[in-house]
Design a protein around this motif. Sequence first.
Motif, mmCIF file in Angstrom:
data_model
loop_
_atom_site.group_PDB
_atom_site.id
_atom_site.type_symbol
_atom_site.label_atom_id
_atom_site.label_comp_id
_atom_site.label_asym_id
_atom_site.label_seq_id
_atom_site.Cartn_x
_atom_site.Cartn_y
_atom_site.Cartn_z
ATOM 1 N N THR A 192 -42.981 31.033 16.420
ATOM 2 C CA THR A 192 -41.847 31.913 16.688
ATOM 3 C C THR A 192 -42.216 32.972 17.721
ATOM 4 O O THR A 192 -41.441 33.249 18.644
ATOM 5 C CB THR A 192 -41.375 32.584 15.384
ATOM 6 N N THR A 193 -43.393 33.555 17.582
ATOM 7 C CA THR A 193 -43.838 34.581 18.526
ATOM 8 C C THR A 193 -44.013 34.015 19.927
ATOM 9 O O THR A 193 -43.566 34.620 20.910
ATOM 10 C CB THR A 193 -45.167 35.192 18.055
ATOM 11 N N LEU A 194 -44.644 32.857 20.037
ATOM 12 C CA LEU A 194 -44.841 32.261 21.356
ATOM 13 C C LEU A 194 -43.519 31.835 21.988
ATOM 14 O O LEU A 194 -43.325 31.976 23.202
ATOM 15 C CB LEU A 194 -45.787 31.071 21.261
ATOM 16 N N HIS B 12 -42.168 33.397 25.435
ATOM 17 C CA HIS B 12 -41.834 32.519 26.562
ATOM 18 C C HIS B 12 -40.411 32.783 27.054
ATOM 19 O O HIS B 12 -40.173 32.880 28.258
ATOM 20 C CB HIS B 12 -41.996 31.060 26.150
ATOM 21 N N THR B 13 -39.482 32.901 26.148
ATOM 22 C CA THR B 13 -38.092 33.109 26.560
ATOM 23 C C THR B 13 -37.849 34.528 27.059
ATOM 24 O O THR B 13 -36.900 34.760 27.801
ATOM 25 C CB THR B 13 -37.112 32.812 25.414
ATOM 26 N N LEU B 14 -38.713 35.473 26.675
ATOM 27 C CA LEU B 14 -38.561 36.846 27.140
ATOM 28 C C LEU B 14 -38.724 36.936 28.652
ATOM 29 O O LEU B 14 -38.000 37.661 29.318
ATOM 30 C CB LEU B 14 -39.590 37.744 26.446
ATOM 31 N N ALA C 197 -43.029 43.604 24.703
ATOM 32 C CA ALA C 197 -43.769 42.414 24.261
ATOM 33 C C ALA C 197 -44.947 42.810 23.379
ATOM 34 O O ALA C 197 -45.198 42.178 22.345
ATOM 35 C CB ALA C 197 -44.248 41.620 25.477
ATOM 36 N N PHE C 198 -45.678 43.869 23.753
ATOM 37 C CA PHE C 198 -46.786 44.322 22.928
ATOM 38 C C PHE C 198 -46.310 44.845 21.574
ATOM 39 O O PHE C 198 -46.950 44.596 20.550
ATOM 40 C CB PHE C 198 -47.599 45.401 23.649
ATOM 41 N N ILE D 5 -46.154 44.050 15.788
ATOM 42 C CA ILE D 5 -45.386 43.908 14.552
ATOM 43 C C ILE D 5 -45.695 42.573 13.889
ATOM 44 O O ILE D 5 -45.939 42.503 12.681
ATOM 45 C CB ILE D 5 -43.874 44.062 14.831
ATOM 46 N N VAL D 6 -45.699 41.508 14.675
ATOM 47 C CA VAL D 6 -46.004 40.189 14.116
ATOM 48 C C VAL D 6 -47.426 40.142 13.584
ATOM 49 O O VAL D 6 -47.687 39.593 12.506
ATOM 50 C CB VAL D 6 -45.757 39.086 15.173
#
Length: 107
Positions: A32-34, A38-40, A87-88, A93-94
């Motif tokens: 989910t994070t990756l 990527h979409t960000l 992003a950081f 958080i994750v």
Amino acid sequence: PLEVAATLGAGKLDQLFSVILPLCRGGFIIATTLTFAHTLGEFGVILMLGGSIPGETQVLSVLIYDHSEAMNYAQAQQLSLGLVISAFVVLFIVYGLNRHVERGAAL
């Protein structure tokens, strides 16, 4: 683990929820994070499919690209810094949630 659960009398659905999904939790979080990361920063697909219609299909990465093309580097750098910071923040958080989940599983 599945064989042990089966010998203890767990059914297929119980094995799914008590063995398989908890073991896959870290992989789901990382995937989910990756995907989010990527979409960000993705703008190629948005430019190809939706174009860059101001106010409708414009995302942050396309806005940074537009400012760079217009040689407005100060604004592009500010937007890029905001994108990197966000992003950081999401990654921290994750990471924190993942550590919290791992501690709970270890207890």
